[in-house]
Design an enzyme around this catalytic site. Structure first.
Site, PDB file in Angstrom:
ATOM      1  N   HIS A 450       0.703  -1.226  -0.155  1.00  0.00           N
ATOM      2  CA  HIS A 450       0.033   0.053   0.084  1.00  0.00           C
ATOM      3  C   HIS A 450       1.040   1.314   0.055  1.00  0.00           C
ATOM      4  O   HIS A 450       0.784   2.046  -0.926  1.00  0.00           O
ATOM      5  CB  HIS A 450      -0.896  -0.223   1.276  1.00  0.00           C
ATOM      6  N   GLU A 451       1.833   1.275   0.870  1.00  0.00           N
ATOM      7  CA  GLU A 451       2.749   2.258   0.914  1.00  0.00           C
ATOM      8  C   GLU A 451       3.758   2.690  -0.021  1.00  0.00           C
ATOM      9  O   GLU A 451       3.770   3.766  -0.857  1.00  0.00           O
ATOM     10  CB  GLU A 451       3.563   2.587   2.433  1.00  0.00           C
ATOM     11  N   HIS A 455       0.726   4.121  -2.796  1.00  0.00           N
ATOM     12  CA  HIS A 455       1.051   5.789  -2.865  1.00  0.00           C
ATOM     13  C   HIS A 455       2.408   6.191  -3.739  1.00  0.00           C
ATOM     14  O   HIS A 455       2.396   7.374  -4.223  1.00  0.00           O
ATOM     15  CB  HIS A 455       1.079   6.040  -1.381  1.00  0.00           C
ATOM     16  N   GLU A 508      -6.397   6.672  -1.062  1.00  0.00           N
ATOM     17  CA  GLU A 508      -6.457   5.372  -0.273  1.00  0.00           C
ATOM     18  C   GLU A 508      -7.048   4.088  -0.949  1.00  0.00           C
ATOM     19  O   GLU A 508      -6.462   3.157  -0.668  1.00  0.00           O
ATOM     20  CB  GLU A 508      -7.045   5.581   1.004  1.00  0.00           C
TER      21      GLU A 508
END
EC number: 3.4.14.4
Length: 737
Positions: A450-451, A455, A508
């Site tokens: 996810h990070e 992103h 997100e």
């Protein structure tokens, strides 16, 4: 008593953040660096009270006075003598712990107000008969008179954070509407000013003509300064027929204390990157300059793999109803070397893994900027809440050209992993044991993806102030339309300013989708040490956790206002909708009746269809998300995202009915007790507290030993100076929405 949506239950989970071992391994110099950065973070975190609600600073000051004069045990004796039951006193302790934890009286996760779960007149007796009231009768009575009503009020506009009639916010004066917010954003864009460290105050003259003040956060006010970067902007403007005035000095005395501690931390910096970073942060908070904060962030990105990691400033824009103003936060953490090694292996594979994402290479950054990715044990996290992972800085221009850092907060994740079987709602019995076994490892994988690759992926198509494009207009094709690129970001536009109210949640959702999509890649699971049947279980639990979270998300939807109050949870609901839409029995939600005779539900995920049905559905959705983001297509992005985020009672799912079931069976988010650091001579000591509401209160009572009363005075003075902007916070001034 109050509706359970608006109280924190007496049995709320409370956990302590464990960083004893991480702290023990620090050298004396590293401890001093961490100590001063922690002080800076805790001081700055007090600004969040002023960013949350008109009454929050007064509530904080009142609680701090109460518990400084009598600790929770001593106050308990007094409360019982005043006629409170044990349950009522515990409810008050939980409320106080909640205010400290959220830095205000609205939940940081969900933006819902919470009120004390005991009669107001009983709490009044405790407060006015307390030791604090004996010592300072006028001050304590004055604080209670200012915030007592608002502390308990649940009239509709005060139930949630929001703008205009939708809720309360102190990022904007009480008479501001969404139209004012849009006008102000256009004004800021026209002046190349960031909204991150601003608030907007609107006044209306006798003829009904509005006048706007954009106030920057800074130590300096109107004093002359050598710095032309900000001072040249401090003046009056006329914009689309409305007068604007740019001023500064918001939170000045609080930021003064932040700056003093950052100055002291400089003496213990490990290298020149840290020293220059701190110098720029000092400049930023002194002058009110986001450009200086960007320069500091540049040095921060270059400071690879430090032992003591930190970041501080006006960072995340989740709680601004418009989505572009940053809430103050500051964290200090220590690297966990064993877990960081896994993330470093993920970083080493990142360039290869980016190629697996379902969009053309032209939609990816021109050059992969190898980021830092570390697992950290948090020593201090000041602000309204503690995340499990972070990808920062949030400045688009830096992320596209300089890079970013990823951090996974290991000791925060450890708190999140701790799951009791009986509290696992909406899962089949045979899924529960598997879920408990693999939730932790699967979450490590999801946070990492996810990070770093969520992103950290994707390109924004930009035309700069000179008219130059960062993509080839002739050759780059939109894979959704087969045509050349029709839209992009113009100079001064950012993701947050353009996509505003949906920007946080949309991003997100993109990052969560990347995590689900890439966890299917065998190489990813090998990096984290999983193969064979274990790897399949990690994938299954990761996907199961997401669809369950999509159902739990309904708690954070407000049907009366048709809006979502939490960016991550809205994102998870959208993913649930995408996977339900894929059909073929991949995901099913079945209403049931629980063993207690009350409504319940079961979520099922067919693990045999994750790759054959789930992956293609996610691939199509993820490509659309990225293309609309890259091209700055706000209309297309809104249509797609808001379409999936719509909550109705249409069959077969009947989400509004399911929401009632979710509310019936919801579990409150845990409160986290953080340690303090104390300087004794030249030694820094770690002070730990028990995992209870009383322990959390004690940690705050001992957080500001030198200047607690002064800080309370500062907060109430700052709140009082602006109180007129929310007078009668329950209603906007007449004629204004």
């Amino acid at each position: 008593m109050a509706d359970t949506q608006y109280i924190l239950p007496n049995d709320i989970g409370v956990s302590s953040l464990d960083c004893r071992e991480a702290f023990r391994l620090l050298s004396p110099t590293e401890r001093l660096y961490a100590y001063h950065l922690s002080r800076a973070a805790w001081y700055g975190g007090l600004a969040v009270l002023l960013q949350t609600s008109p009454e929050a600073p007064y509530i904080y000051a009142l609680l701090s006075r109460l518990f400084r004069a009598q600790d929770p045990d001593q106050l308990r004796q007094h409360a019982l003598a005043e006629g409170l039951t044990e349950e009522e006193y515990q409810a008050f302790l939980v409320y106080a712990a909640g205010v400290y934890s959220n830095m205000g009286n609205y939940k940081s996760f969900g933006d819902t107000k919470f009120v004390p779960n005991l009669p107001k007149e009983k709490l009044e007796r405790v407060i006015l008969g307390s030791e604090a009231a004996q010592q300072h009768p006028e001050e304590v009575r004055g604080l209670w008179q200012t915030c007592g009503e608002l502390m308990f009020s649940l009239e509709p506009r005060l139930r949630h954070l929001g703008l205009g009639k939708e809720g309360i916010t102190t990022y904007f004066s009480g008479n501001c509407t969404m139209e004012d917010a849009k006008l102000a954003q256009d004004f800021l864009d026209s002046q190349n000013l960031s909204a991150y460290n601003t608030r907007l105050f609107k006044e209306v003259d006798g003829e009904g003509k509005p006048y706007y003040e954009v106030r920057l956060a800074s130590v300096l006010g109107s004093e002359p300064s050598l710095d032309s970067e900000v001072t040249s902007k401090l003046k009056s403007y006329e914009f689309r027929g409305s007068p604007f005035q740019v001023t500064r000095g918001d939170y000045a005395p609080i930021l003064q204390k932040v700056v003093e501690q950052l100055e002291k931390a400089k003496a213990y910096a490990a290298n020149s990157h840290q020293g220059q970073m701190l110098a720029q942060y000092i400049e930023s908070f002194t002058q009110g300059s986001i450009e200086a904060h960007k320069r500091g962030s540049r040095f921060w990105i270059q400071d690879k793999g430090p032992i003591v990691e930190s970041y501080i400033g006006f960072i995340e824009s989740y709680r601004d109803p418009f989505g572009s103003r940053g809430e103050f936060e500051g964290f200090v953490a220590v690297v966990n070397k064993a877990m960081s090694a896994k993330f470093e292996r993920l970083v080493a594979s990142a360039e290869q893994l980016l190629k697996e994402l379902p969009w053309p290479p032209t939609f990816e950054k021109d050059k992969f900027l190898t980021p830092d990715f570390t697992s950290l044990d948090v020593l201090t996290f000041a602000g309204s809440g503690i995340p499990a992972g972070i990808n920062i800085p949030n400045y688009d221009d830096l992320r596209q050209t300089e890079g970013f850092k990823n951090v996974s907060l290991g000791n925060v994740l450890a708190v999140a992993y701790a799951t009791q079987r009986e509290k696992l709602t909406f899962l089949e019995e045979d899924d529960k044991d598997l879920y408990i076994l693999w939730k932790g490892p699967s979450f490590d994988v999801q946070v990492g993806l996810h990070e770093l690759l969520g992103h950290g992926s994707g390109k924004l198509f930009v035309q700069d102030e000179k008219g130059a494009f960062n993509f080839d207009q002739e050759t780059v094709i939109n894979p959704e339309t087969g045509e050349q690129i029709q839209s992009w970001y113009r100079s001064g536009e950012t993701w947050d300013s353009k996509f505003s109210t949906i920007a946080s949640s949309y991003e997100e959702c993109r990052a969560e989708s990347v995590g689900l999509y890439l966890c299917l890649h065998p190489q990813v699971l090998e990096i984290f040490g999983f193969e064979g049947a274990d790897a399949e279980d990690v994938i299954y639990v990761n996907w199961l956790n997401m669809v369950r979270a999509g159902l739990l998300a309904l708690e954070f939807y407000t049907p009366e206002a048709f809006n979502w109050r939490q960016a991550h949870m809205q994102a998870r609901f959208v993913i649930l909708r995408v996977l339900l839409e894929a059909g073929e029995g991949l995901v099913t939600i079945t209403p049931t009746t629980g063993s207690d005779g009350r409504p319940d539900a079961r979520v099922r995920l067919d693990r045999s269809k994750i790759r054959s049905v789930g992956k293609p559905a996610l691939e199509r959705f993820l490509r659309r998300l990225q293309v609309l983001k890259s091209t700055g297509d706000v209309a297309g992005g809104r249509a797609l995202y808001e379409g999936y985020a719509t909550v109705t009672d249409a069959p077969p799912e009947c989400f509004l009915t399911l929401r009632d079931t979710v509310l019936l069976r919801k579990e409150s988010r845990k409160l986290i007790v953080q340690p303090n650091t104390r300087l004794e001579g030249s030694d820094v000591q770690l002070l730990e507290y028990e995992a209870s509401a009383a322990g959390l209160i004690r940690s705050f009572s001992e957080r500001f030993p030198e200047d607690g009363p002064e800080l309370e005075e500062i907060l109430t003075q700052l709140a009082t100076a602006d109180a007129r902007f929310w007078k009668g916070p329950s209603e906007a001034p007449s004629g204004q929405a």
